[in-house]
Enzyme design. Structure first.
Site, mmCIF file in Angstrom:
data_model
loop_
_atom_site.group_PDB
_atom_site.id
_atom_site.type_symbol
_atom_site.label_atom_id
_atom_site.label_comp_id
_atom_site.label_asym_id
_atom_site.label_seq_id
_atom_site.Cartn_x
_atom_site.Cartn_y
_atom_site.Cartn_z
ATOM 1 N N GLY A 88 0.819 -1.206 0.000
ATOM 2 C CA GLY A 88 0.000 0.000 0.000
ATOM 3 C C GLY A 88 0.850 1.252 0.000
ATOM 4 C CB SER A 89 4.034 2.120 1.675
ATOM 5 O OG SER A 89 3.541 1.996 2.988
ATOM 6 C CG ASP A 196 -6.885 2.411 7.266
ATOM 7 O OD1 ASP A 196 -5.966 1.632 6.991
ATOM 8 O OD2 ASP A 196 -6.781 3.335 8.090
ATOM 9 C CB SER A 217 -2.745 -1.599 2.066
ATOM 10 O OG SER A 217 -1.862 -2.498 2.722
ATOM 11 C CG HIS A 222 -4.908 -3.073 5.200
ATOM 12 N ND1 HIS A 222 -3.532 -2.986 5.249
ATOM 13 C CD2 HIS A 222 -5.361 -1.882 5.650
ATOM 14 C CE1 HIS A 222 -3.170 -1.799 5.705
ATOM 15 N NE2 HIS A 222 -4.269 -1.100 5.950
ATOM 16 C CG ASN A 290 10.626 -4.284 -10.552
ATOM 17 O OD1 ASN A 290 9.404 -4.406 -10.665
ATOM 18 N ND2 ASN A 290 11.451 -5.307 -10.621
#
Length: 436
Positions: A88-89, A196, A217, A222, A290
């Site tokens: 997710g980041s 979230d 994410s 999650h 990548n």
């Protein structure tokens, strides 16, 4: 059938037997002894079978399972483009980077441009803007919903504002229809951090589908999991193509894996000072990365996606049971709220200890933890109070009084589908005892 096909079927059947054997003799829940986790993976034999099935292909990068997962999630959300990434980041990084592309002309975000966000957030919603050299503009959130008002967002817009990028905290949507209209009036990009909130709705529409871009994410905490993994989603084909470039080394080519010459001009274009006809597959238009997933991750995601509707309903049920059980303590606790026109797919149950309460957050959390009930702070609290951001160039609009209270008085407990009714009973009973 070929020998390999027969063997594959036999292997996968053995995997189901292996999973079933592991379920036998599991200990019953014991209040105060068995951990009540705030989140965790919830899986069954289908997830393991899908994982092993993909491993037998030994196609270790993105492949057939990735394609199935992306198309399945796109169908669920009714959105055009789903682009999987490794977290997710990373999804936040790719989404923000997309808006810095020279291909967007005057609308591109440049260093020094401002991005509106909340101070009570998660670091990797903010970090891509900081790392690029944009200036974050912080606003406060409301207690109970932990989202900002549309008035607070509008007051933060200045001459250098280019985007709004913030999360649906703990699954609670901010005022999306109003914010979409506000961004359109001011020519601002809207990025929804939906990590979230997979399955949440506002005005009947899924969160993540209002913004120019949104992120998801698939970390174990999650709504569905691949272990690690994430996605960028958008209805804008041009933004999707740019996002794919940033994800895939920054290359200009948009051919899918194993394909060539999708554009029909592979050897007949001019790029910069490269020789005319330079192979388009090796032309780089962005400073990229990548960030792809493996097909084994996607295989787990495919099985999890089938369970998503049931997971969402269980989260709602668990949240509702906690709300009913804790309602008697509203004099000491600010309890989690559902805003009008919202239907949250809850990530957790958020609680703020009222400043005038007879108990502190520390004492209440310690009581819960001693009862083996996991708690977590509401992420970073006030981001500006952390060492990483002490010298950050930024603006604050209004005050951050609620954010500061969140830093000292707020925490959350779980609602994930792994919780059972006896576990929720134990949570409520522990609160009752602590607040008596």
């Amino acid at each position: 059938m070929s020998d390999q096909t027969t063997l594959r079927q036999e292997i996968l059947e053995k995997v189901r037997e292996f999973h079933a054997a592991g379920q036998k003799g599991k200990a019953a829940f014991e209040p105060g002894q068995t951990p009540v986790h705030y989140a965790g993976r919830v899986h069954d034999a289908d997830d393991i079978v899908s994982l092993v099935d993909s491993s037998l292909d030994f196609w270790l990068t993105a492949g057939r399972f990735t394609e199935d997962f992306e198309s399945g999630l796109a169908e669920f959300l009714d959105i055009e483009n789903v682009l999987t990434v490794n977290s997710g980041s990373s999804a936040n990084l790719v989404a923000f980077s997309t808006l810095t592309s020279p291909k967007l002309g005057e609308r591109r975000i440049r260093p020094g441009d401002e991005v509106i966000t909340v101070a009570a957030g998660f670091p990797t919603t903010l970090n891509p803007a900081v790392q690029f050299g944009a200036v974050p503009v912080f606003i406060d959130v409301e207690l109970g919903t932990y989202t900002p008002t549309i008035e607070a967002i509008e007051a933060a817009i200045g001459p250098k504002t280019k985007a709004v990028m913030m999360a649906h905290t703990m699954g609670v949507p901010f005022e999306l229809s109003e914010l979409r209209a506000l961004c359109d009036r001011h020519g601002l990009w809207l990025v929804e951090d939906n990590c979230d909130a997979l399955g949440s709705r506002y005005d009947g529409q899924y969160t993540g589908t209002f913004g120019d871009l949104a992120t998801i994410s698939f970390y174990p905490a999650h709504h569905i999991t691949m272990g690690e993994g994430g996605a960028v989603i958008t209805n804008d084909d041009n933004l999707a193509r740019i996002a794919r470039s940033f994800r895939d080394w920054g290359r200009d080519c948009y051919c899918a894996a194993g394909e060539n010459n999708t554009c029909g001009k592979r050897f007949s274009q001019q790029f910069g000072s490269l020789p005319f006809g330079y192979d388009h597959k090796y032309v780089y238009s962005h400073v990229g990365y990548n960030l792809k997933i493996t097909d084994m991750q996607a295989a787990v995601g495919c099985a999890q996606l089938e369970k998503l509707p049931a997971f969402i309903e269980t989260r709602k049920r668990n949240h509702r049971r906690l709300a009913e059980g804790l309602a008697k303590h509203s004099g000491q606790l600010i309890l989690h709220e559902t805003p009008e026109r919202s239907d949250p797919s809850w990530f957790g149950y958020v609680i703020t200890v009222r400043p005038e309460a007879e108990i502190t957050r520390t004492k209440l959390v310690n009581t819960l933890e001693k009862a083996r009930i996991e708690t977590r702070n509401l992420f970073a609290g006030n981001l500006l109070r952390h060492p990483a951001y002490e010298n950050l160039e930024h603006r604050v609009v209004g005050n951050l009084s609620n954010t500061d209270l969140i830093t000292t008085n707020t925490f959350f407990i779980g609602v994930y589908p792994g919780l059972t009714d006896p576990m929720i009973d134990h949570i409520v009973e522990t609160f009752d005892s602590a607040l008596a």
